[in-house]
Design an enzyme around this catalytic site. Structure first.
Site, PDB file in Angstrom:
ATOM      1  CB  SER A 145      -1.276   0.286   0.985  1.00  0.00           C
ATOM      2  OG  SER A 145      -1.989   0.828   0.782  1.00  0.00           O
ATOM      3  CG  ASP A 203      -7.394  -2.303  -2.996  1.00  0.00           C
ATOM      4  OD1 ASP A 203      -7.608  -1.383  -2.738  1.00  0.00           O
ATOM      5  OD2 ASP A 203      -6.003  -2.634  -3.447  1.00  0.00           O
ATOM      6  CG  HIS A 241      -5.054  -2.807  -0.310  1.00  0.00           C
ATOM      7  ND1 HIS A 241      -4.744  -1.711  -0.868  1.00  0.00           N
ATOM      8  CD2 HIS A 241      -5.038  -2.186   0.929  1.00  0.00           C
ATOM      9  CE1 HIS A 241      -3.746  -1.295  -0.778  1.00  0.00           C
ATOM     10  NE2 HIS A 241      -3.853  -0.831   0.855  1.00  0.00           N
TER      11      HIS A 241
END
Length: 368
Positions: free
Chosen positions: A165, A292, A349
């Protein structure tokens, strides 16, 4: 599984192997020479042990064979388990290193026993993880240097970065920022490489107090201020396609590191980035929409993004200006066969760091 290898010609007798092994073991304790070649590798390179000079890189390989092998009476060597490069791991926005990287570090050790892993416990949770990325980059670089300098023998062959991320963007930029990096491979997991934009991502930011007075259509007015750029990571990552010109002029972090400005550091950052041996960018394709669960648009993770002036039209990586103009070395890595991009259906994610089957299939093969 043990493999039987012919003894290298420069170590042509069992007696010499025993002597060399003992000498190498002693020299490994002395650490590397100024040019990064281990003392043992330097001695082998000069021929002081064997009488046959080899290159420093060959010296490193011979050290590797000797230190992880056992001489046999028949003149062969039984090779031990392979060693793997240490791995630094950087977490995402709003979470801790243990939450984002702890499970993955354990899976690495299961698959590759003995691998050193370093989940980076800096700028964790809220609000610390929202610290401006310029500041985070500097401190993470200092942390990596400190660990490398503390045990230089462990990092003779460099190290890998596996990051998630926001942390994945930090790690890509570390490869540009650090003139002294020894990164072999970067694995970026759902990282906002070309920025973030969208209503779902914006809604997830409501916990940042000043943001609640804006909408995702007008947050750029705050995000591109000098104050926001110097203080908030989410402002650093915000890339509004409808206001792309303002992004280039005022987004003093991401526009600079993506090579969209005439900043004097562009050439050095590009030279640092293209020294990577491998760069892997992975992202998940949600079942619907562009969110996501942590990144919007999800395809920013593989350098696709919205067209300038358009909130819906997607432009693939190879048509992006950062690629066609090779602004920071992305095309160079691709043409050298060192770039991997993959958008995988139905991986959320969180699954990149929480699902062992995802790790085993998509991440582990790149960790050598």
């Amino acid at each position: 599984e043990m493999a039987s290898l012919p003894l290298p010609s420069v170590l042509c007798s069992t007696a010499l192997t025993v002597f060399a092994c003992a000498l190498v073991a002693f020299l490994m304790l002395l650490g590397p020479s100024p040019d990064g070649v281990p003392g043992a590798g330097r001695l082998l390179a000069t021929g002081a042990v064997t009488g046959h000079a080899v290159s420093p890189s060959a010296g490193r390989r011979l050290v590797d064979v000797v230190m992880r092998s056992t001489a046999q009476d028949d003149g062969t060597v039984q090779r031990g388990p392979p060693s793997y490069r240490p791995i630094f791991m950087m977490h995402g926005l709003g979470v801790s290193a243990d939450w984002d990287c702890g499970a993955m570090a354990g899976w690495v050790k299961q698959a590759h026993p003995g691998t050193a892993t370093y989940p980076i416990a800096l700028y964790e949770d809220w609000p610390a993880s929202a610290t401006a990325l310029d500041i985070q980059i500097q401190k993470v670089a200092e942390y990596i240097r400190k660990e490398v300098n503390a045990t230089p023998a462990l990092f003779v062959d460099g190290y890998n970065l596996v990051c998630h991320s926001q942390g994945a963007l930090i790690c890509r930029i570390l490869a540009q920022y650090m003139d002294d990096h020894r990164i072999h491979t970067i694995v970026s997991l759902a990282g906002p490489q070309l920025g973030v934009y969208g209503s779902d991502y914006f809604s997830a930011l409501r916990k940042v107090p000043i943001i609640e007075r804006y909408t995702y259509e007008d947050i750029y007015e705050f995000a591109y201020t000098e104050l926001a750029q110097k203080t908030l990571s989410v402002a650093n990552m915000w890339s509004d396609p409808v206001h792309h010109d303002e992004f280039v002029r005022k987004a003093t972090f991401l526009a600079v590191y993506n090579g969209l400005t005439s900043n004097l550091g562009n050439a050095a950052r590009r030279a640092n980035f293209v020294r990577l041996e491998k760069a892997v960018f992975l992202t998940g394709i949600p079942s619907q929409g562009d969110w996501d669960g942590g990144l919007e648009p999800y395809f920013s993770g593989v350098f696709d993004y919205f067209a300038d002036g358009n909130r819906t039209l997607r432009v693939p990586m190879k048509s992006q200006y950062v690629y066609t103009a090779d602004t920071f070395g992305l095309r160079t890595l691709d043409e050298a066969g060192k770039l991997v991009t993959d958008a995988v259906p139905n991986i959320s994610h969180r699954a990149w760091v929480a699902d062992q089957s995802v790790f085993t299939q998509y991440i582990l093969p790149h960790l050598v």
